[in-house]
Design a protein around this motif. Structure first.
Motif, PDB file in Angstrom:
ATOM      1  N   LEU A 147    -127.454  27.463  90.948  1.00 27.63           N
ATOM      2  CA  LEU A 147    -128.318  26.551  91.454  1.00 27.63           C
ATOM      3  C   LEU A 147    -129.557  26.304  90.668  1.00 27.63           C
ATOM      4  N   GLN A 148    -130.083  27.373  89.884  1.00 23.55           N
ATOM      5  CA  GLN A 148    -131.290  27.110  89.296  1.00 23.55           C
ATOM      6  C   GLN A 148    -131.605  26.194  88.164  1.00 23.55           C
ATOM      7  N   ALA A 164    -130.774  20.388  88.375  1.00 21.98           N
ATOM      8  CA  ALA A 164    -130.199  19.619  89.668  1.00 21.98           C
ATOM      9  C   ALA A 164    -129.181  18.623  89.357  1.00 21.98           C
ATOM     10  N   GLU A 165    -129.175  18.534  88.132  1.00 21.81           N
ATOM     11  CA  GLU A 165    -128.529  17.263  87.840  1.00 21.81           C
ATOM     12  C   GLU A 165    -127.048  17.436  87.256  1.00 21.81           C
ATOM     13  N   GLY A 166    -126.656  18.763  86.816  1.00 26.77           N
ATOM     14  CA  GLY A 166    -125.450  18.991  86.431  1.00 26.77           C
ATOM     15  C   GLY A 166    -125.059  18.434  84.840  1.00 26.77           C
ATOM     16  N   PRO A 167    -123.945  19.115  84.437  1.00 24.13           N
ATOM     17  CA  PRO A 167    -123.233  19.951  85.052  1.00 24.13           C
ATOM     18  C   PRO A 167    -123.551  21.166  85.386  1.00 24.13           C
ATOM     19  N   PHE A 168    -122.984  21.719  86.253  1.00 23.33           N
ATOM     20  CA  PHE A 168    -123.428  23.167  86.717  1.00 23.33           C
ATOM     21  C   PHE A 168    -122.595  24.272  86.259  1.00 23.33           C
ATOM     22  N   ALA A 169    -123.202  25.292  85.785  1.00 20.96           N
ATOM     23  CA  ALA A 169    -122.759  26.500  85.663  1.00 20.96           C
ATOM     24  C   ALA A 169    -122.410  27.230  86.820  1.00 20.96           C
ATOM     25  N   LEU A 170    -121.350  28.097  86.681  1.00 17.32           N
ATOM     26  CA  LEU A 170    -120.963  29.016  87.836  1.00 17.32           C
ATOM     27  C   LEU A 170    -121.468  30.522  87.368  1.00 17.32           C
ATOM     28  N   LYS A 171    -121.597  31.347  88.282  1.00 18.00           N
ATOM     29  CA  LYS A 171    -121.795  32.807  88.115  1.00 18.00           C
ATOM     30  C   LYS A 171    -120.925  33.547  89.044  1.00 18.00           C
ATOM     31  N   PHE A 192    -118.671  24.502  86.607  1.00 17.52           N
ATOM     32  CA  PHE A 192    -118.141  23.949  87.720  1.00 17.52           C
ATOM     33  C   PHE A 192    -117.576  22.720  87.741  1.00 17.52           C
ATOM     34  N   MET A 251    -116.708  29.464  83.657  1.00 10.21           N
ATOM     35  CA  MET A 251    -117.986  29.627  84.415  1.00 10.21           C
ATOM     36  C   MET A 251    -118.685  28.127  84.376  1.00 10.21           C
ATOM     37  N   ILE A 297    -123.645  28.033  97.094  1.00  7.51           N
ATOM     38  CA  ILE A 297    -122.351  27.234  97.127  1.00  7.51           C
ATOM     39  C   ILE A 297    -121.464  28.045  96.138  1.00  7.51           C
ATOM     40  N   ARG A 342    -130.553  20.570  98.256  1.00  8.86           N
ATOM     41  CA  ARG A 342    -130.228  21.749  98.907  1.00  8.86           C
ATOM     42  C   ARG A 342    -130.230  21.719 100.611  1.00  8.86           C
ATOM     43  N   VAL A 369    -122.009  28.322  92.542  1.00 10.00           N
ATOM     44  CA  VAL A 369    -122.727  27.471  91.702  1.00 10.00           C
ATOM     45  C   VAL A 369    -124.243  27.924  91.282  1.00 10.00           C
ATOM     46  N   ALA A 405    -120.265  13.074  84.623  1.00  8.24           N
ATOM     47  CA  ALA A 405    -120.770  14.155  83.776  1.00  8.24           C
ATOM     48  C   ALA A 405    -121.578  15.253  84.742  1.00  8.24           C
ATOM     49  N   ILE A 406    -121.747  14.920  85.994  1.00  2.00           N
ATOM     50  CA  ILE A 406    -121.930  15.797  86.931  1.00  2.00           C
ATOM     51  C   ILE A 406    -120.763  16.809  87.288  1.00  2.00           C
TER      52      ILE A 406
END
Lengths: 149, 149
Positions: free
Chosen positions: B127-128, B131-138, A23, A21, A91, A63, B125, A6-7
């Protein structure tokens, strides 16, 4: 290999991977992704290492840069013993999301390399004398170490 | 794997590899060495690719970056088709001589990435939010493309 957790969701279409967009880091057949580390203060490349999904997850959660040591086959919190921790500020991911660029602030003595150099790239190939090799190395333009107090 | 050619001698002792002034690049089991490319004008990391001994030899002989394409399984002169050649100004090597940092000047349209971006690392990534994801990109802080005339 894609973890498909899921991450870190599995990679979708090429268009999504390159232009999207979300990751979707791609781990190789050994479950690893290359991680370049650059210095947030100078932009200088400090080191190169590998992350597995757990190392990346911990890096994102804390971090603080974690890697997978291929030689010791274990998770590795960079600076755990030396105090030269890497505080992650950014990152970045490349076009096909199979390489990471970790922009970090060096804590401790300001040393990223186990040899005591700030950057692992403290030598450059001497390109002048011969185009045939073997090639000599020379000190690279790496900035000198800051005072260690 | 170490080629052990006259051009790239086999790695000697750890002291020689880390502290010596002879270029002894270490190629992995597939005969490859990672190559980080940075922009000689800005210091920005542009891309990441792999070299085999032939690609490295040609890069040293021509001062133009050659790589080994793992997907196409062939030697690859970067920019051969696009004109976005990388003129090599410096080749640095890391402490254990198994990673290269190629400092290069981008020719052509000033584009290193096949997507048209200057750097392949055009996303970061976010990061804001979690902290658990899934993570968006910018979009990363990558500088905009220069005018292509």
């Amino acid at each position: 290999m894609t973890t498909g957790s899921a991450i870190f969701p599995p990679q979708a279409s090429r268009a999504e991977v390159e232009g999207g967009m979300l990751f979707m880091p791609k781990f190789d057949a050994e479950g690893l992704i290359p991680a370049i580390v650059s210095d947030s203060e100078t932009g200088q490349v400090l080191m190169f290492a590998w992350m597995n999904a757990v190392a990346l997850e911990r890096t994102l959660a804390t971090r603080t840069a974690h890697f997978w040591s291929r030689s010791r086959r274990k998770l590795w919190l960079k600076g755990e013993e030396s105090g030269n921790v890497l505080h992650v500020e950014d990152i970045r991911v490349d076009c096909d999301q199979d390489v990471l660029l970790v922009v970090a602030r060096l804590a401790g003595a300001g040393v990223a390399c186990h040899t005591g150099a700030r950057s692992c790239f403290y030598r450059a190939v001497d390109l002048q004398p011969s185009a045939e090799g073997p090639f000599a190395l020379k000190p690279s333009g790496t900035k000198p170490l800051p005072p260690t107090s």
